[in-house]
Design a protein around this motif. Structure first.
Motif, PDB file in Angstrom:
ATOM      1  N   ALA A 115       4.694  -3.881  -3.350  1.00 35.01           N
ATOM      2  CA  ALA A 115       3.216  -3.969  -3.622  1.00 35.01           C
ATOM      3  C   ALA A 115       3.136  -2.948  -4.956  1.00 35.01           C
ATOM      4  N   LEU A 116       2.125  -3.200  -5.708  1.00 34.14           N
ATOM      5  CA  LEU A 116       1.908  -2.382  -6.902  1.00 34.14           C
ATOM      6  C   LEU A 116       0.419  -2.471  -6.968  1.00 34.14           C
ATOM      7  N   ALA A 117       0.050  -1.310  -7.498  1.00 35.11           N
ATOM      8  CA  ALA A 117      -1.559  -1.131  -7.698  1.00 35.11           C
ATOM      9  C   ALA A 117      -1.674  -2.072  -9.179  1.00 35.11           C
ATOM     10  N   ASP A 118      -2.711  -2.597  -9.264  1.00 41.92           N
ATOM     11  CA  ASP A 118      -3.056  -3.483 -10.381  1.00 41.92           C
ATOM     12  C   ASP A 118      -2.806  -2.759 -11.656  1.00 41.92           C
ATOM     13  N   SER A 119      -3.333  -1.336 -11.749  1.00 44.06           N
ATOM     14  CA  SER A 119      -3.145  -0.387 -12.823  1.00 44.06           C
ATOM     15  C   SER A 119      -1.870   0.025 -13.368  1.00 44.06           C
ATOM     16  N   VAL A 120      -1.057  -0.436 -12.538  1.00 44.14           N
ATOM     17  CA  VAL A 120       0.510  -0.224 -12.936  1.00 44.14           C
ATOM     18  C   VAL A 120       1.501  -1.291 -13.075  1.00 44.14           C
ATOM     19  N   LYS A 121       1.082  -2.395 -12.674  1.00 50.46           N
ATOM     20  CA  LYS A 121       1.605  -3.597 -12.648  1.00 50.46           C
ATOM     21  C   LYS A 121       2.329  -3.825 -14.081  1.00 50.46           C
ATOM     22  N   GLY A 122       3.414  -4.411 -14.322  1.00 55.01           N
ATOM     23  CA  GLY A 122       3.971  -4.291 -15.610  1.00 55.01           C
ATOM     24  C   GLY A 122       4.366  -3.216 -16.157  1.00 55.01           C
ATOM     25  N   ARG A 123       4.224  -2.159 -15.780  1.00 53.20           N
ATOM     26  CA  ARG A 123       4.645  -0.913 -16.107  1.00 53.20           C
ATOM     27  C   ARG A 123       5.496  -0.018 -15.299  1.00 53.20           C
ATOM     28  N   PHE A 124       5.079  -0.087 -13.964  1.00 54.67           N
ATOM     29  CA  PHE A 124       5.976   0.790 -13.125  1.00 54.67           C
ATOM     30  C   PHE A 124       6.820  -0.305 -12.144  1.00 54.67           C
ATOM     31  N   THR A 125       7.933   0.500 -11.791  1.00 53.85           N
ATOM     32  CA  THR A 125       8.803  -0.606 -10.746  1.00 53.85           C
ATOM     33  C   THR A 125       9.151   0.517  -9.555  1.00 53.85           C
ATOM     34  N   ILE A 126       9.137   0.222  -8.397  1.00 54.96           N
ATOM     35  CA  ILE A 126       9.576   0.722  -7.318  1.00 54.96           C
ATOM     36  C   ILE A 126      10.983   0.285  -6.748  1.00 54.96           C
ATOM     37  N   SER A 127      11.994   1.335  -6.601  1.00 53.94           N
ATOM     38  CA  SER A 127      13.420   0.634  -6.140  1.00 53.94           C
ATOM     39  C   SER A 127      13.520   1.796  -4.966  1.00 53.94           C
ATOM     40  N   ARG A 128      14.598   1.517  -4.143  1.00 51.56           N
ATOM     41  CA  ARG A 128      15.140   2.403  -3.344  1.00 51.56           C
ATOM     42  C   ARG A 128      16.631   2.052  -3.078  1.00 51.56           C
ATOM     43  N   ASP A 129      17.208   3.450  -2.688  1.00 47.38           N
ATOM     44  CA  ASP A 129      18.751   2.988  -2.310  1.00 47.38           C
ATOM     45  C   ASP A 129      18.872   3.497  -0.980  1.00 47.38           C
TER      46      ASP A 129
END
Length: 122
Positions: free
Chosen positions: A58-72
């Protein structure tokens, strides 16, 4: 108990990029959901991004297209890749974890890190 330690913050010019990391230790489980929130001076803490164990995000609208969350999961680490940064992204960024619920509410997250400062200059 789960301990969360963020790193990777810093100062960058508008349009630049940063990658934040959050390492979880203690009683950690791969089924936990992990998230990023941020808090600018004088403002309430706000949701940025979250990812659960199955890969739902899930991403905030203000960061969509700019931020990416990932996990290891092997490293108990969650990342926030931030690109095209704007001055309004300036805030303290906090890592959070809970038992698996993907929620945008601050109250829905049980464990919190100490935060890392991100400053974007114009």
């Amino acid at each position: 108990q789960v301990q969360l330690v963020e790193s990777g913050g810093g100062s960058v010019q508008a349009g630049g990029s940063l990658r934040l990391s959050c390492v979880a230790s203690g009683r950690t489980y791969t089924t936990y959901a992990m998230a990023w929130f941020r808090q600018a001076p004088g403002k309430e803490r706000e949701f940025v991004a979250a990812r659960n164990w199955s890969g739902q995000t899930a991403l905030a609208d203000s960061v969509k297209g700019r931020f990416t969350i990932s996990r290891d999961n092997d490293k108990n680490t969650v990342y926030l890749q931030m690109t095209s940064l704007k001055p309004e992204d300036t805030a303290v960024y906090y890592c959070a974890a809970n038992g698996g619920l993907l929620t945008r509410l601050v109250a829905g997250w049980r464990y919190w890190g100490q935060g890392t400062q991100v400053t974007v200059s114009s």
